[in-house]
Design a protein around this motif. Structure first.
Motif, short mmCIF file in Angstrom:
data_model
loop_
_atom_site.label_atom_id
_atom_site.label_comp_id
_atom_site.label_asym_id
_atom_site.label_seq_id
_atom_site.Cartn_x
_atom_site.Cartn_y
_atom_site.Cartn_z
N VAL A 105 -94.52 -65.75 21.45
CA VAL A 105 -93.89 -65.23 20.25
C VAL A 105 -93.03 -66.34 19.65
O VAL A 105 -92.61 -67.26 20.35
CB VAL A 105 -93.02 -63.98 20.52
N ILE A 106 -92.80 -66.24 18.36
CA ILE A 106 -92.04 -67.27 17.66
C ILE A 106 -90.81 -66.64 17.02
O ILE A 106 -90.89 -65.58 16.42
CB ILE A 106 -92.90 -67.96 16.59
N ALA A 107 -89.68 -67.32 17.18
CA ALA A 107 -88.44 -66.92 16.50
C ALA A 107 -87.98 -68.08 15.63
O ALA A 107 -88.33 -69.24 15.88
CB ALA A 107 -87.37 -66.55 17.51
N GLU A 108 -87.21 -67.75 14.60
CA GLU A 108 -86.70 -68.77 13.70
C GLU A 108 -85.18 -68.72 13.63
O GLU A 108 -84.60 -67.64 13.51
CB GLU A 108 -87.28 -68.60 12.30
N VAL A 109 -84.58 -69.89 13.69
CA VAL A 109 -83.15 -70.06 13.43
C VAL A 109 -83.04 -70.87 12.15
O VAL A 109 -83.53 -72.00 12.08
CB VAL A 109 -82.44 -70.77 14.60
N VAL A 110 -82.43 -70.29 11.11
CA VAL A 110 -82.49 -70.90 9.78
C VAL A 110 -81.09 -71.22 9.26
O VAL A 110 -80.18 -70.38 9.32
CB VAL A 110 -83.21 -69.96 8.79
N PHE A 111 -80.96 -72.44 8.71
CA PHE A 111 -79.72 -72.87 8.06
C PHE A 111 -80.02 -73.11 6.58
O PHE A 111 -81.07 -73.66 6.22
CB PHE A 111 -79.19 -74.17 8.69
N ASP A 112 -79.09 -72.71 5.72
CA ASP A 112 -79.26 -72.83 4.27
C ASP A 112 -78.41 -73.98 3.74
O ASP A 112 -77.28 -74.19 4.19
CB ASP A 112 -78.85 -71.51 3.61
N ASP A 113 -78.97 -74.70 2.74
CA ASP A 113 -78.24 -75.77 2.05
C ASP A 113 -77.66 -76.81 3.02
O ASP A 113 -76.46 -77.11 3.00
CB ASP A 113 -77.11 -75.18 1.19
N ALA A 178 -87.19 -62.52 22.24
CA ALA A 178 -87.13 -63.56 21.22
C ALA A 178 -85.83 -63.49 20.43
O ALA A 178 -85.21 -64.53 20.14
CB ALA A 178 -88.32 -63.43 20.28
N ASN A 179 -85.39 -62.29 20.10
CA ASN A 179 -84.15 -62.15 19.33
C ASN A 179 -82.93 -62.57 20.15
O ASN A 179 -82.00 -63.19 19.63
CB ASN A 179 -84.00 -60.71 18.85
N THR A 180 -82.93 -62.23 21.43
CA THR A 180 -81.81 -62.62 22.30
C THR A 180 -81.72 -64.14 22.39
O THR A 180 -80.63 -64.73 22.25
CB THR A 180 -81.99 -62.02 23.70
N ILE A 181 -82.83 -64.80 22.62
CA ILE A 181 -82.85 -66.26 22.73
C ILE A 181 -82.50 -66.90 21.39
O ILE A 181 -81.73 -67.87 21.33
CB ILE A 181 -84.22 -66.73 23.24
N ALA A 182 -83.04 -66.36 20.30
CA ALA A 182 -82.77 -66.93 18.98
C ALA A 182 -81.29 -66.89 18.65
O ALA A 182 -80.72 -67.87 18.12
CB ALA A 182 -83.57 -66.18 17.91
N GLU A 183 -80.64 -65.77 18.93
CA GLU A 183 -79.22 -65.67 18.62
C GLU A 183 -78.37 -66.61 19.46
O GLU A 183 -77.38 -67.19 18.98
CB GLU A 183 -78.77 -64.22 18.79
N ALA A 184 -78.75 -66.80 20.73
CA ALA A 184 -78.01 -67.72 21.58
C ALA A 184 -78.17 -69.17 21.10
O ALA A 184 -77.20 -69.93 21.01
CB ALA A 184 -78.49 -67.59 23.03
N VAL A 185 -79.41 -69.54 20.80
CA VAL A 185 -79.66 -70.90 20.30
C VAL A 185 -78.99 -71.11 18.95
O VAL A 185 -78.44 -72.18 18.66
CB VAL A 185 -81.19 -71.15 20.19
N ALA A 186 -78.97 -70.07 18.11
CA ALA A 186 -78.34 -70.17 16.79
C ALA A 186 -76.85 -70.49 16.91
O ALA A 186 -76.33 -71.33 16.17
CB ALA A 186 -78.54 -68.87 16.02
N PRO A 196 -72.69 -72.44 9.40
CA PRO A 196 -73.12 -71.11 9.82
C PRO A 196 -74.63 -70.92 9.70
O PRO A 196 -75.29 -71.54 8.84
CB PRO A 196 -72.37 -70.17 8.88
N VAL A 197 -75.16 -70.06 10.54
CA VAL A 197 -76.59 -69.75 10.51
C VAL A 197 -76.87 -68.70 9.43
O VAL A 197 -76.10 -67.75 9.28
CB VAL A 197 -77.04 -69.21 11.89
N LEU A 198 -77.97 -68.88 8.70
CA LEU A 198 -78.37 -67.86 7.74
C LEU A 198 -79.00 -66.68 8.45
O LEU A 198 -78.67 -65.52 8.18
CB LEU A 198 -79.36 -68.45 6.73
N VAL A 199 -79.91 -66.95 9.37
CA VAL A 199 -80.59 -65.87 10.09
C VAL A 199 -81.17 -66.43 11.39
O VAL A 199 -81.53 -67.61 11.46
CB VAL A 199 -81.71 -65.23 9.23
N ALA A 200 -81.22 -65.56 12.41
CA ALA A 200 -81.85 -65.92 13.68
C ALA A 200 -82.61 -64.68 14.16
O ALA A 200 -81.99 -63.70 14.59
CB ALA A 200 -80.81 -66.34 14.71
N ILE A 201 -83.94 -64.72 14.09
CA ILE A 201 -84.74 -63.54 14.41
C ILE A 201 -86.19 -63.94 14.65
O ILE A 201 -86.63 -65.00 14.18
CB ILE A 201 -84.65 -62.50 13.26
N LEU A 202 -86.89 -63.10 15.38
CA LEU A 202 -88.31 -63.37 15.58
C LEU A 202 -89.06 -63.27 14.26
O LEU A 202 -88.59 -62.64 13.31
CB LEU A 202 -88.91 -62.39 16.58
#
Length: 410
Positions: A105-113, A178-186, A196-202
């Motif tokens: 499964v793939i999760a994304e941690v996203v930063f804006d600007d 995936a969501n648990t790992i994404a939030e920790a990595v974020a 700050p992170v924009l979003v962290a979710i699968l």
């Protein structure tokens, strides 16, 4: 000898027990009308009741030489019958061959600007070991099973910096992991980038594709109106149409998903996740192809199937456990390949009907029972009303009229 579909539900369950496919406990579970009140109340919020749908079984679908009994939950008449017919046709030709890659499964941690993408990417790369350690600490049980975070990639999309996390969820579907790992990595990455992170979710998009293929002798798919070679040519033509016409592709794919989603639901998996992944993958194209090659009709399907065999509702729902057991499903790959094969034979049955007698002949015969129920028929009245409905007047008003006449005679 009474055929399986002609027996009562109890007799069908007994036959599955005698064949060693279903345990006594599983049969008792399938015979129950609903969930335990405590299970129902704790699976969702604001629970006010239970919603029942029929659970059927597709008999003897051969996948990679293994004969599967696949449970399906659906409200639509003819779906199980069509899948069973498709399985029969495939079995006449040695069954379906399927393959599935590693379950990820793939999760994304996203930063804006982000001010400096290159600098941010270097920062992530320099602290890769730390980020993996954070991910492992967030879900150590996954690591013990050989799963957890396997890869981090960093890319720029427009103004967004995206960390893509590839995660091995073992035999679970993997959304919560995936969501648990994404939030920790974020949280750790936000500290590194001081942003700050924009979003962290699968993501429900998937690059993990499952394939299935069947090769058919045209003589085995003949119908009453047409010989096998003609039917095979028409199926290939219908496949070509679905490749170039998005409207036809939508209906083509819906027929495939009739089987796939019914089996996904029966095993307690997330039908919305599968539908989202398939929708993102197809983008208006047909999921399957049918071509003539060397005098044979070859069908092929490829699709994403984000499912699991443990965790969440899968483990909480006794009937989902019974469905997995009945199908001999032990791993995610078992389930994925069975689902792909089911979708392919479901598609075969629909295309064969379209190429031959038409889709309505069999569908409306089964729809008559649903009309009888909607008209108010109960018990033995259902079959009696369905049998009396004329083919040219299969509608609710006609069903009500037949029911009134039937009750008037009594």
């Amino acid at each position: 000898m009474t055929k399986f579909y002609e027996k009562t539900p109890a007799a069908r369950r007994q036959q599955l027990i005698e064949e060693g496919i279903l345990s006594n406990r599983g049969a008792d579970c399938l015979a129950e009308k609903g969930l335990d009140d405590a299970v129902a109340a704790n699976l969702i919020e604001n629970q006010i009741g239970q919603f029942a749908l029929p659970l059927g079984v597709v008999r003897n679908l051969t996948v990679n030489g293994t004969v599967r009994q696949l449970a399906m939950v659906t409200e639509e008449p003819s779906v199980v019958a069509a899948a069973s017919n498709g399985a029969r046709l495939a079995n006449l030709n040695g069954g379906v061959k399927a393959s599935a890659g590693p379950h990820r499964v793939i999760a994304e941690v996203v930063f804006d600007d982000v001010a400096d993408f290159d600098a941010a990417s270097r920062m992530i790369d320099q602290h890769r070991e730390m980020l993996f350690a954070v991910a492992n600490a967030a879900h150590p049980s996954a690591v013990k099973r050989g799963g957890g975070l396997k890869q981090i990639t960093c890319e720029q999309r427009d103004r967004f910096l995206i960390l893509q996390l590839t995660i091995d969820p073992s035999q679970a579907m993997g959304a919560n992991l995936a969501n648990t790992i994404a939030e920790a990595v974020a949280a750790a990455a936000a500290g590194l980038l001081d942003q700050p992170v924009l979003v962290a979710i699968l993501t429900n998009g998937s690059s993990e594709l499952v394939s299935a293929e069947v090769t058919l002798d045209p003589s085995t798919i003949a119908t009453a109106p047409g010989n096998g070679a003609t039917i095979a040519e028409k199926i290939a033509a219908l496949s070509d149409l679905a490749q170039c016409d998005p409207l036809r592709a939508a209906t083509h794919n819906k027929g495939i998903m009739n089987g796939v989603e019914a089996a996904v639901l029966a095993t307690g998996n997330d039908t919305r996740a599968v539908a989202a992944a398939v929708g993102a993958y197809t983008q208006g194209k047909a999921l399957s192809t049918w071509q003539l090659a060397g005098g044979q009709l070859v069908g092929h399907i490829k699709l994403p199937l984000p499912v699991g065999v443990v965790g969440g509702a899968i483990s909480a729902l006794p009937k989902a456990q019974a469905a997995l057991s009945m199908g001999g499903i032990r791993t995610v790959a078992d389930l994925q390949m069975s689902l792909a094969a089911l979708g392919l034979v479901q598609n075969l049955a629909a295309l064969r009907a379209l190429a031959g007698p038409g889709i309505q002949a069999g569908h409306m015969a089964l729809q008559a029972r649903a009309l009888a129920i909607a008209a108010g028929a109960t018990g033995d009245e259902i079959a009696a009303v369905a049998d009396r409905l004329p083919a040219q007047a299969r509608d609710l008003a006609s069903a009500r009229k037949v029911l009134e006449e039937l009750r008037g005679k009594h």
